[in-house]
Design a protein around this motif. Structure first.
Motif, PDB file in Angstrom:
ATOM      1  N   TYR A   6       6.473   1.752   8.691  1.00 60.37           N
ATOM      2  CA  TYR A   6       5.610   2.629   9.464  1.00 60.37           C
ATOM      3  C   TYR A   6       4.683   1.852  10.392  1.00 60.37           C
ATOM      4  N   LEU A   9      -0.782  -0.084  10.486  1.00 63.74           N
ATOM      5  CA  LEU A   9      -1.810   0.705  11.172  1.00 63.74           C
ATOM      6  C   LEU A   9      -3.077   0.885  10.338  1.00 63.74           C
ATOM      7  N   GLY A  42       0.112   6.530  -0.888  1.00 59.23           N
ATOM      8  CA  GLY A  42       1.038   6.396   0.239  1.00 59.23           C
ATOM      9  C   GLY A  42       0.426   5.463   1.273  1.00 59.23           C
ATOM     10  N   ASP A  65       2.140   2.865  -3.208  1.00 64.61           N
ATOM     11  CA  ASP A  65       3.220   3.294  -2.310  1.00 64.61           C
ATOM     12  C   ASP A  65       4.546   3.127  -3.043  1.00 64.61           C
ATOM     13  N   ILE A  66       5.469   4.034  -2.733  1.00 62.10           N
ATOM     14  CA  ILE A  66       6.762   4.028  -3.429  1.00 62.10           C
ATOM     15  C   ILE A  66       7.704   2.969  -2.858  1.00 62.10           C
ATOM     16  N   SER A  67       7.407   2.495  -1.635  1.00 58.54           N
ATOM     17  CA  SER A  67       8.331   1.571  -0.971  1.00 58.54           C
ATOM     18  C   SER A  67       8.019   0.124  -1.371  1.00 58.54           C
ATOM     19  N   LEU A  91       4.749   2.344  -6.815  1.00 57.41           N
ATOM     20  CA  LEU A  91       4.820   3.451  -7.773  1.00 57.41           C
ATOM     21  C   LEU A  91       4.907   4.748  -6.990  1.00 57.41           C
ATOM     22  N   HIS A 109      -3.421   9.547   3.868  1.00 58.39           N
ATOM     23  CA  HIS A 109      -3.261   9.816   5.305  1.00 58.39           C
ATOM     24  C   HIS A 109      -1.775   9.844   5.651  1.00 58.39           C
ATOM     25  N   VAL A 115       6.152  14.962   1.965  1.00 59.62           N
ATOM     26  CA  VAL A 115       6.679  14.732   0.614  1.00 59.62           C
ATOM     27  C   VAL A 115       7.034  16.083  -0.009  1.00 59.62           C
ATOM     28  N   THR A 119       5.088  16.427  -5.165  1.00 53.92           N
ATOM     29  CA  THR A 119       4.237  15.280  -4.791  1.00 53.92           C
ATOM     30  C   THR A 119       2.976  15.773  -4.072  1.00 53.92           C
TER      31      THR A 119
HETATM   32  C1  LIG Z   1       4.222   8.402   7.012  1.00 51.50           C
HETATM   33  S1  LIG Z   1       3.928   7.047   5.980  1.00 51.50           S
HETATM   34  C2  LIG Z   1       2.173   6.888   6.057  1.00 51.50           C
HETATM   35  C3  LIG Z   1       1.708   5.526   5.664  1.00 51.50           C
HETATM   36  C4  LIG Z   1       0.209   5.300   5.855  1.00 51.50           C
HETATM   37  N1  LIG Z   1      -0.585   6.122   5.005  1.00 51.50           N
HETATM   38  C5  LIG Z   1      -0.114   5.553   7.306  1.00 51.50           C
HETATM   39  O1  LIG Z   1      -0.609   6.637   7.637  1.00 51.50           O
HETATM   40  O2  LIG Z   1       0.149   4.657   8.115  1.00 51.50           O
HETATM   41  C6  LIG Z   1       4.143   7.728   4.350  1.00 51.50           C
HETATM   42  C7  LIG Z   1       4.021   6.698   3.264  1.00 51.50           C
HETATM   43  O3  LIG Z   1       4.095   7.352   1.994  1.00 51.50           O
HETATM   44  C8  LIG Z   1       4.965   6.630   1.152  1.00 51.50           C
HETATM   45  N2  LIG Z   1       5.496   7.596   0.163  1.00 51.50           N
HETATM   46  C9  LIG Z   1       6.354   8.609   0.364  1.00 51.50           C
HETATM   47  N3  LIG Z   1       6.591   9.260  -0.792  1.00 51.50           N
HETATM   48  C10 LIG Z   1       5.844   8.644  -1.742  1.00 51.50           C
HETATM   49  C11 LIG Z   1       5.651   8.847  -3.124  1.00 51.50           C
HETATM   50  N4  LIG Z   1       6.263   9.828  -3.784  1.00 51.50           N
HETATM   51  N5  LIG Z   1       4.827   8.018  -3.783  1.00 51.50           N
HETATM   52  C12 LIG Z   1       4.191   6.994  -3.140  1.00 51.50           C
HETATM   53  N6  LIG Z   1       4.339   6.762  -1.816  1.00 51.50           N
HETATM   54  C13 LIG Z   1       5.145   7.578  -1.131  1.00 51.50           C
HETATM   55  C14 LIG Z   1       6.012   6.046   2.089  1.00 51.50           C
HETATM   56  O4  LIG Z   1       6.640   4.909   1.533  1.00 51.50           O
HETATM   57  C15 LIG Z   1       5.159   5.682   3.300  1.00 51.50           C
HETATM   58  O5  LIG Z   1       4.616   4.388   3.186  1.00 51.50           O
END
Ligand SMILES: C[S@@+](CC[C@H](N)C(=O)[O-])C[C@H]1O[C@@H](n2cnc3c(N)ncnc32)[C@H](O)[C@@H]1O
Length: 477
Positions: A6, A9, A42, A65-67, A91, A109, A115, A119
């Protein structure tokens, strides 16, 4: 598609100092920011949280974050920037063990709308369970009615799923150019929404549009969802997004047209503006909220400048806001304030410092307390217009250049790859090539002369750029 990172940022409105200031504005008593415990759900590659950790060295921040790739990048960046008060957990939000009263500020954010339902529910459950009694949660999300139109872009991009992002963009643009009824409501809406993607990076398209889940909601639905978890809507994190800070004529119109309570009227504002996105601050149910702001209460606060002058005429000043809006300032008192404030540098200033300028400009020096309401109204109106924002916490930033200057470590990491870097006040600033080049060298080991040697320029040139960086809020002690 969603494996595309992403980007690194940061987001001004998510800083606990900003969240707390907005909470305090509506009468809440948020926990002290300096020593706060902060959770970001996230958190992506962690840069937002790392910038927060650096600006609040006594705080303790946790990112989830899940990634794996995102968390790995966050941990590497923490090491490289020497951040010791941040931890990152790989996680799912669904599995995060939220302990009661374990955080003062919870941030999510750009997550809630992207999701699955379970979630979304977990985000609010974690916020409700883990925030301290006076803690605050910041959650941003896509809203209707704006997304009723924006979804057209997602629908067409997803039609070409399987194509690479540049290819899918080219095909959607070709489709838009071939619309047989170019003046129909559909064609105009699609073209206008596509125009928003001009210049947007691929990662934005991947995460904004091509994610499997995308669930915009109406504001009232979000408020009801929060209420089911024992949370209430307190305030929007950007002052000018709040109904109570909108122009008086808009407030009067909505009061007549919508009636009902405050939430009902905020919902009407979304319909009126066709809004797409909200950044809402929630607190525990039952805490008293006062949105009837008395401008006099601002005279005890600190303020930070949120615009940068770009051009001026004898009658007006053009400025660019922290959120990318171009504004024209015509009020002579505001113009003088902005001039003096810009020269004073980026450190947040007290209302009393600003009041001194206002009193002088309005010839109120002998008026004593009788002039307070007028001075307070100048500060309130400028804040409503987005020229400055209330910011009680003073981050570690200096506006004088030492013999061996130091730039904020996160910007030193960002600058080699990106012109847009985060300053010590959590603002993203686009640097000139010379500024971008110098930032990584400002690690406290070099004088301006040594930097000039490495850059093969005159010492005076290097010094000039370092002074500019100080003015932009990039230097720390
Ligand atoms: C659109 S990005 C936003 C990242 C950051 N918050 C930003 O605004 O730049 C969504 C983030 O949520 C994470 N994510 C999605 N599903 C998730 C989950 N179930 N648990 C933890 N993280 C998750 C993704 O890996 C990603 O990094």
């Amino acid at each position: 598609m969603t494996e595309i990172s992403y980007g690194d940022l940061t987001f001004y409105d998510t800083h606990p100092g900003v969240i707390a200031a907005m909470g305090a504005l509506v009468g809440l008593q948020p926990p002290p920011v300096e020593t706060s415990r902060v959770l970001e759900l996230g958190c992506g590659t962690g840069f937002n949280l790392l910038a927060i950790a650096l600006s609040l060295p006594q705080a303790r921040v946790t990112g989830v974050d899940i990634s794996e790739a995102h968390v790995q990048r966050a941990r590497e960046a923490a090491r490289a920037a020497g951040v010791t008060n941040a931890e990152f957990q790989c996680l799912s939000i669904d599995d995060f063990p939220a302990a009661e009263n374990s955080f003062d500020y919870v941030i999510a954010h750009g997550v809630y709308s992207w999701v699955p339902e379970a979630t979304r529910d977990a985000i609010l459950a974690i916020a409700a369970r883990s925030i301290a009694p006076n803690g605050l949660a910041y959650i941003s999300y896509n809203i209707n009615p704006g997304w009723r139109l924006r979804i057209l872009v997602r629908d067409t991009l997803r039609y070409f799923e399987g194509a690479s992002i540049p290819d899918a963009r080219a095909r959607v643009n070709a489709l838009a150019a071939a619309l047989p009824n170019p003046d129909s409501a559909y064609s105009r809406a699609l073209r206008s929404e596509l125009a928003n993607l001009d210049g947007a990076p691929d990662y934005y398209i991947a995460h904004e549009h091509l994610v499997p889940f995308l669930t915009p909601v109406f504001f009232e639905e979000f408020v009801n969802h929060a209420a089911a978890h024992g949370l209430q809507f307190a305030v929007e994190s950007r002052l000018d997004s709040n109904l109570f800070a909108r122009p008086d004529a808009t407030q009067t119109h909505i009061e007549e047209a919508a009636g009902g309570g405050y939430i009902r009227r905020e919902q009407y504002l979304d319909l009126l503006l066709g809004r797409y996105f909200r950044r809402s601050i929630l607190c525990r149910d039952g805490l008293p909220i006062n949105r009837d702001i008395d401008p006099l209460s601002l005279l005890d606060r600190n303020f930070t400048l949120t615009v940068t002058p770009t051009a001026s005429t004898p009658e007006s000043l053009q400025v660019r806001s922290a959120w990318g809006d171009n504004l024209t300032v015509t009020d002579p008192v505001d113009i003088e304030l902005l001039h003096q404030w810009t020269s004073a540098g980026p450190i947040p200033v007290s209302a009393q410092w600003l009041a001194g300028i206002v009193r002088k400009e309005l010839d109120l020096d002998g008026a004593g307390e009788a002039a307070d309401p007028l001075v307070a109204s100048v500060l309130w109106n400028g804040a409503r217009e987005g020229l400055w924002s209330i910011r009680d916490h003073i981050p570690p930033v200096v506006n004088v250049v030492s013999s061996h200057p130091i730039a904020n470590p996160l910007a030193r990491l960002q600058a080699p790859d990106a012109a847009e870097c985060t300053n010590c006040l959590h603002r993203r600033i686009i640097l000139t090539p010379a500024q971008q080049h110098i930032v990584p060298l400002l690690d406290g080991s070099r004088t301006a002369a040594a930097i000039a040697g490495e850059m093969q320029c005159e010492p005076a040139e290097a010094e000039k750029v370092i002074i500019q960086l100080a003015g932009l809020g990039f230097l720390i002690a």
